[in-house]
Design a protein around this motif. Structure first.
Motif, PDB file in Angstrom:
ATOM      1  N   ARG A 104      -2.830 -16.926  -3.403  1.00 51.63           N
ATOM      2  CA  ARG A 104      -2.789 -16.661  -1.843  1.00 51.63           C
ATOM      3  C   ARG A 104      -2.994 -16.154  -1.074  1.00 51.63           C
ATOM      4  O   ARG A 104      -3.411 -15.618   0.502  1.00 51.63           O
ATOM      5  CB  ARG A 104      -2.247 -17.997  -1.253  1.00 51.63           C
ATOM      6  CG  ARG A 104      -0.946 -18.414  -0.894  1.00 51.63           C
ATOM      7  CD  ARG A 104      -0.561 -19.803  -0.734  1.00 51.63           C
ATOM      8  NE  ARG A 104       1.079 -19.523  -0.314  1.00 51.63           N
ATOM      9  CZ  ARG A 104       2.057 -19.962  -1.667  1.00 51.63           C
ATOM     10  NH1 ARG A 104       1.406 -19.846  -2.548  1.00 51.63           N
ATOM     11  NH2 ARG A 104       3.027 -19.908  -0.790  1.00 51.63           N
ATOM     12  N   PHE A 105      -2.223 -14.629  -1.202  1.00 56.48           N
ATOM     13  CA  PHE A 105      -2.320 -13.744  -0.349  1.00 56.48           C
ATOM     14  C   PHE A 105      -2.868 -12.284  -0.298  1.00 56.48           C
ATOM     15  O   PHE A 105      -2.170 -11.683   0.103  1.00 56.48           O
ATOM     16  CB  PHE A 105      -0.281 -13.645  -0.453  1.00 56.48           C
ATOM     17  CG  PHE A 105       0.983 -14.156  -0.375  1.00 56.48           C
ATOM     18  CD1 PHE A 105       0.511 -15.657   0.707  1.00 56.48           C
ATOM     19  CD2 PHE A 105       2.289 -14.413  -1.003  1.00 56.48           C
ATOM     20  CE1 PHE A 105       1.294 -16.086   1.283  1.00 56.48           C
ATOM     21  CE2 PHE A 105       3.416 -15.361  -0.628  1.00 56.48           C
ATOM     22  CZ  PHE A 105       2.827 -16.448   0.485  1.00 56.48           C
ATOM     23  N   LEU A 106      -3.242 -12.353  -1.777  1.00 57.78           N
ATOM     24  CA  LEU A 106      -4.257 -12.016  -2.354  1.00 57.78           C
ATOM     25  C   LEU A 106      -5.498 -10.893  -1.130  1.00 57.78           C
ATOM     26  O   LEU A 106      -5.255  -9.665  -0.828  1.00 57.78           O
ATOM     27  CB  LEU A 106      -4.728 -11.621  -3.247  1.00 57.78           C
ATOM     28  CG  LEU A 106      -3.951 -11.529  -4.452  1.00 57.78           C
ATOM     29  CD1 LEU A 106      -4.520 -11.755  -5.940  1.00 57.78           C
ATOM     30  CD2 LEU A 106      -2.890 -10.137  -4.114  1.00 57.78           C
ATOM     31  N   ASP A 107      -6.059 -11.800  -0.123  1.00 59.05           N
ATOM     32  CA  ASP A 107      -7.229 -11.262   0.582  1.00 59.05           C
ATOM     33  C   ASP A 107      -6.078 -10.547   1.728  1.00 59.05           C
ATOM     34  O   ASP A 107      -6.530  -9.704   2.280  1.00 59.05           O
ATOM     35  CB  ASP A 107      -7.730 -13.063   1.248  1.00 59.05           C
ATOM     36  CG  ASP A 107      -8.892 -13.163   0.188  1.00 59.05           C
ATOM     37  OD1 ASP A 107      -8.952 -13.211  -0.932  1.00 59.05           O
ATOM     38  OD2 ASP A 107      -9.527 -13.978   0.097  1.00 59.05           O
ATOM     39  N   ALA A 108      -5.484 -11.272   2.639  1.00 56.90           N
ATOM     40  CA  ALA A 108      -4.713 -10.791   3.424  1.00 56.90           C
ATOM     41  C   ALA A 108      -4.069  -8.987   3.002  1.00 56.90           C
ATOM     42  O   ALA A 108      -3.893  -8.140   3.599  1.00 56.90           O
ATOM     43  CB  ALA A 108      -3.522 -11.777   4.214  1.00 56.90           C
ATOM     44  N   ILE A 109      -3.421  -9.441   1.678  1.00 58.07           N
ATOM     45  CA  ILE A 109      -2.872  -7.882   1.289  1.00 58.07           C
ATOM     46  C   ILE A 109      -3.833  -6.525   0.488  1.00 58.07           C
ATOM     47  O   ILE A 109      -3.875  -5.860   1.436  1.00 58.07           O
ATOM     48  CB  ILE A 109      -2.062  -7.879   0.030  1.00 58.07           C
ATOM     49  CG1 ILE A 109      -1.212  -8.774   0.081  1.00 58.07           C
ATOM     50  CG2 ILE A 109      -1.739  -7.552  -0.359  1.00 58.07           C
ATOM     51  CD1 ILE A 109      -0.287  -9.481  -1.030  1.00 58.07           C
ATOM     52  N   GLU A 111      -6.187  -6.832   3.028  1.00 60.33           N
ATOM     53  CA  GLU A 111      -6.934  -6.203   3.861  1.00 60.33           C
ATOM     54  C   GLU A 111      -6.172  -5.126   4.956  1.00 60.33           C
ATOM     55  O   GLU A 111      -6.147  -4.117   5.464  1.00 60.33           O
ATOM     56  CB  GLU A 111      -6.832  -7.281   4.761  1.00 60.33           C
ATOM     57  CG  GLU A 111      -8.262  -7.796   5.215  1.00 60.33           C
ATOM     58  CD  GLU A 111      -9.211  -7.966   6.091  1.00 60.33           C
ATOM     59  OE1 GLU A 111      -8.939  -7.612   7.298  1.00 60.33           O
ATOM     60  OE2 GLU A 111      -9.996  -7.532   5.180  1.00 60.33           O
ATOM     61  N   GLU A 112      -4.800  -5.396   4.936  1.00 58.20           N
ATOM     62  CA  GLU A 112      -3.382  -5.336   5.625  1.00 58.20           C
ATOM     63  C   GLU A 112      -2.451  -4.056   5.071  1.00 58.20           C
ATOM     64  O   GLU A 112      -1.779  -3.876   5.317  1.00 58.20           O
ATOM     65  CB  GLU A 112      -3.121  -6.194   6.105  1.00 58.20           C
ATOM     66  CG  GLU A 112      -3.551  -7.074   6.717  1.00 58.20           C
ATOM     67  CD  GLU A 112      -2.986  -8.487   7.104  1.00 58.20           C
ATOM     68  OE1 GLU A 112      -2.900  -9.041   8.144  1.00 58.20           O
ATOM     69  OE2 GLU A 112      -1.951  -8.731   6.271  1.00 58.20           O
ATOM     70  N   GLY A 113      -2.579  -4.146   3.450  1.00 64.44           N
ATOM     71  CA  GLY A 113      -1.484  -3.766   2.643  1.00 64.44           C
ATOM     72  C   GLY A 113      -0.422  -4.614   2.926  1.00 64.44           C
ATOM     73  O   GLY A 113      -0.455  -5.858   3.559  1.00 64.44           O
ATOM     74  N   LEU A 114       0.617  -3.748   1.896  1.00 66.01           N
ATOM     75  CA  LEU A 114       1.833  -4.929   2.407  1.00 66.01           C
ATOM     76  C   LEU A 114       2.555  -4.544   2.910  1.00 66.01           C
ATOM     77  O   LEU A 114       3.399  -3.636   3.311  1.00 66.01           O
ATOM     78  CB  LEU A 114       2.473  -4.585   0.557  1.00 66.01           C
ATOM     79  CG  LEU A 114       2.375  -4.816  -0.553  1.00 66.01           C
ATOM     80  CD1 LEU A 114       2.495  -4.546  -1.776  1.00 66.01           C
ATOM     81  CD2 LEU A 114       2.457  -7.108  -0.801  1.00 66.01           C
TER      82      LEU A 114
HETATM   83  C1  HQG Z   1       3.950 -11.297   0.953  1.00 68.25           C
HETATM   84  C2  HQG Z   1      14.115 -11.619  -3.291  1.00 68.25           C
HETATM   85  C3  HQG Z   1      -0.012 -11.702   3.365  1.00 68.25           C
HETATM   86  C4  HQG Z   1       4.528 -10.617   0.196  1.00 68.25           C
HETATM   87  C5  HQG Z   1      13.198 -11.287  -3.814  1.00 68.25           C
HETATM   88  C6  HQG Z   1       5.777 -11.704  -0.741  1.00 68.25           C
HETATM   89  C7  HQG Z   1      12.890  -9.211  -4.140  1.00 68.25           C
HETATM   90  C8  HQG Z   1       1.780 -10.723   2.223  1.00 68.25           C
HETATM   91  C9  HQG Z   1       5.817 -12.725   1.192  1.00 68.25           C
HETATM   92  C10 HQG Z   1      12.940  -9.884  -2.199  1.00 68.25           C
HETATM   93  C11 HQG Z   1       1.176  -9.428   2.983  1.00 68.25           C
HETATM   94  C12 HQG Z   1       7.194 -11.866   1.821  1.00 68.25           C
HETATM   95  C13 HQG Z   1      11.937 -10.028  -1.411  1.00 68.25           C
HETATM   96  C14 HQG Z   1       0.067  -9.504   3.771  1.00 68.25           C
HETATM   97  C15 HQG Z   1       3.124  -8.620   1.451  1.00 68.25           C
HETATM   98  N1  HQG Z   1       0.038 -10.383   3.934  1.00 68.25           N
HETATM   99  N2  HQG Z   1       0.895 -11.864   2.365  1.00 68.25           N
HETATM  100  N3  HQG Z   1      -0.682  -8.239   4.244  1.00 68.25           N
HETATM  101  N4  HQG Z   1       2.154  -8.405   3.039  1.00 68.25           N
HETATM  102  N5  HQG Z   1       3.242  -9.991   1.288  1.00 68.25           N
HETATM  103  O1  HQG Z   1      10.178 -13.278  -0.039  1.00 68.25           O
HETATM  104  O2  HQG Z   1       8.694  -9.170  -1.586  1.00 68.25           O
HETATM  105  O3  HQG Z   1      16.038 -13.563  -3.922  1.00 68.25           O
HETATM  106  O4  HQG Z   1       9.904 -11.275   2.010  1.00 68.25           O
HETATM  107  O5  HQG Z   1       3.675 -10.542  -1.598  1.00 68.25           O
HETATM  108  O6  HQG Z   1      13.458 -11.617  -5.910  1.00 68.25           O
HETATM  109  O7  HQG Z   1       8.525 -11.677  -2.508  1.00 68.25           O
HETATM  110  O8  HQG Z   1      16.497 -12.830  -1.616  1.00 68.25           O
HETATM  111  O9  HQG Z   1       9.368 -11.400   0.134  1.00 68.25           O
HETATM  112  O10 HQG Z   1       5.164 -12.710  -1.219  1.00 68.25           O
HETATM  113  O11 HQG Z   1      14.020  -8.598  -4.292  1.00 68.25           O
HETATM  114  O12 HQG Z   1      17.675 -11.806  -3.261  1.00 68.25           O
HETATM  115  O13 HQG Z   1       4.398 -11.511   1.910  1.00 68.25           O
HETATM  116  O14 HQG Z   1      13.431 -10.925  -1.838  1.00 68.25           O
HETATM  117  O15 HQG Z   1      15.476 -11.157  -3.344  1.00 68.25           O
HETATM  118  O16 HQG Z   1       8.411 -12.676   1.236  1.00 68.25           O
HETATM  119  O17 HQG Z   1      10.588 -11.173  -1.928  1.00 68.25           O
HETATM  120  P1  HQG Z   1       9.452 -11.851   1.225  1.00 68.25           P
HETATM  121  P2  HQG Z   1       9.242 -10.313  -1.461  1.00 68.25           P
HETATM  122  P3  HQG Z   1      16.693 -12.676  -3.024  1.00 68.25           P
END
Ligand code: HQG
Length: 180
Positions: A104-109, A111-114
Motif C-alpha cells: 500500500r506504500f508503493l505508489d507514494a514511494i 513518487e517521493e522515494g523513501l
Molecule cells: C514507509 C524496526 C509512504 C516505509 C525495523 C515504512 C527497522 C513510505 C514506513 C526499523 C514512504 C515507515 C525501521 C513514502 C517510506 N510514502 N510510505 N514516501 N517512504 N515509507 O517503522 O523501515 O523494531 O519508520 O517503507 O526492523 O519499517 O524498531 O520504518 O514501511 O529496522 O528495532 O513508511 O524499525 O526496528 O516505517 O523500520 P518505520 P521501517 P525496531
C-alpha cells in the motif's frame, strides 16, 4: 527471564530510549545516553521494575541488538524519533541495500522515494531476509533493492548503526529497484 518478558522489557526500553523519555522523567544526553542507575530508578518509579541483570540480558540477547551499554550508560542504537546525534561517521555502503515495506506504500514511494517518516533516517537492511522481516511488520512484505553505489556516487551519505542497520536521509525514487 522468559522470551515474553524479554520482549516486554525491550519494548518498554525502546519506547523511552527512542521516543518518549519524558514519560518516565528521564533526559537523554546529546548522544542518546542515560545512566543505567537513573533509568532503573525511573522504571521502578513508573511501575515497571527492571533490575540491572535483566537489563544486561536484554542488551545482550535482544535479537536486533537494539541497545548499547557502555560505561554505566545505555542508549538505543537507532530508531529514534527524539533528536539525538548518534555520532556515527559516514561510511561507504555496499553496492546494494534493501528496504522492506508493503504494497500500500508503493505508489507514494514511486513518487517521493523513501522518506524517514517519523524517524531520523530511512532504515535499510544489508540483506533481503532482514528486509522481508521488516516489511512483514506492516503486511505482506515487498522488498525494494536500493542502488546504494549510485547514491554514494551522487554524494548522498550513509551511516551504519551499531546493529548493522544502514541509515540515510532520503532514498530518491531513481535509486529504487521495484520488484516485478
Ligand atoms: C514507509 C524496526 C509512504 C516505509 C525495523 C515504512 C527497522 C513510505 C514506513 C526499523 C514512504 C515507515 C525501521 C513514502 C517510506 N510514502 N510510505 N514516501 N517512504 N515509507 O517503522 O523501515 O523494531 O519508520 O517503507 O526492523 O519499517 O524498531 O520504518 O514501511 O529496522 O528495532 O513508511 O524499525 O526496528 O516505517 O523500520 P518505520 P521501517 P525496531
Amino acid at each position: 527471564m522468559d522470551e515474553q518478558r524479554l520482549k516486554k522489557v525491550s519494548k518498554f526500553l525502546s519506547r523511552h530510549l527512542r521516543h518518549d523519555p519524558g514519560r518516565i522523567g528521564i533526559t537523554l544526553d546529546a548522544g542518546g545516553w542515560v545512566d543505567v542507575e537513573v533509568l532503573l530508578a525511573a522504571c521502578a518509579a513508573h511501575g515497571f521494575a527492571v533490575d540491572a541483570a535483566d537489563l544486561e540480558r536484554v542488551v545482550a540477547e535482544n535479537d536486533k541488538r537494539r541497545f548499547a551499554l557502555r560505561e554505566g550508560r545505555i542508549r538505543a542504537n537507532q530508531g529514534h524519533t527524539v533528536e539525538v546525534d548518534l555520532g556515527l561517521e559516514p561510511l561507504d555502503p555496499p553496492a546494494v541495500l534493501f528496504h522492506g515495506t508493503t504494497g500500500r506504500f508503493l505508489d507514494a514511494i514511486r513518487e517521493e522515494g523513501l522518506k524517514p517518516m517519523a524517524r531520523h533516517d530511512v532504515h535499510l537492511s544489508p540483506d533481503r531476509e532482514t528486509a522481508i522481516r521488516v516489511g512483514s511488520r506492516r503486511g505482506k512484505p515487498v522488498v525494494l533493492a536500493i542502488d546504494a553505489a549510485r547514491m554514494a556516487e551522487q554524494g548522498l551519505r550513509f551511516r551504519r548503526s551499531e546493529n548493522g542497520v544502514w541509515l540515510t536521509g532520503h532514498v530518491p525514487a531513481w535509486a529504487i529497484m521495484f520488484p516485478g
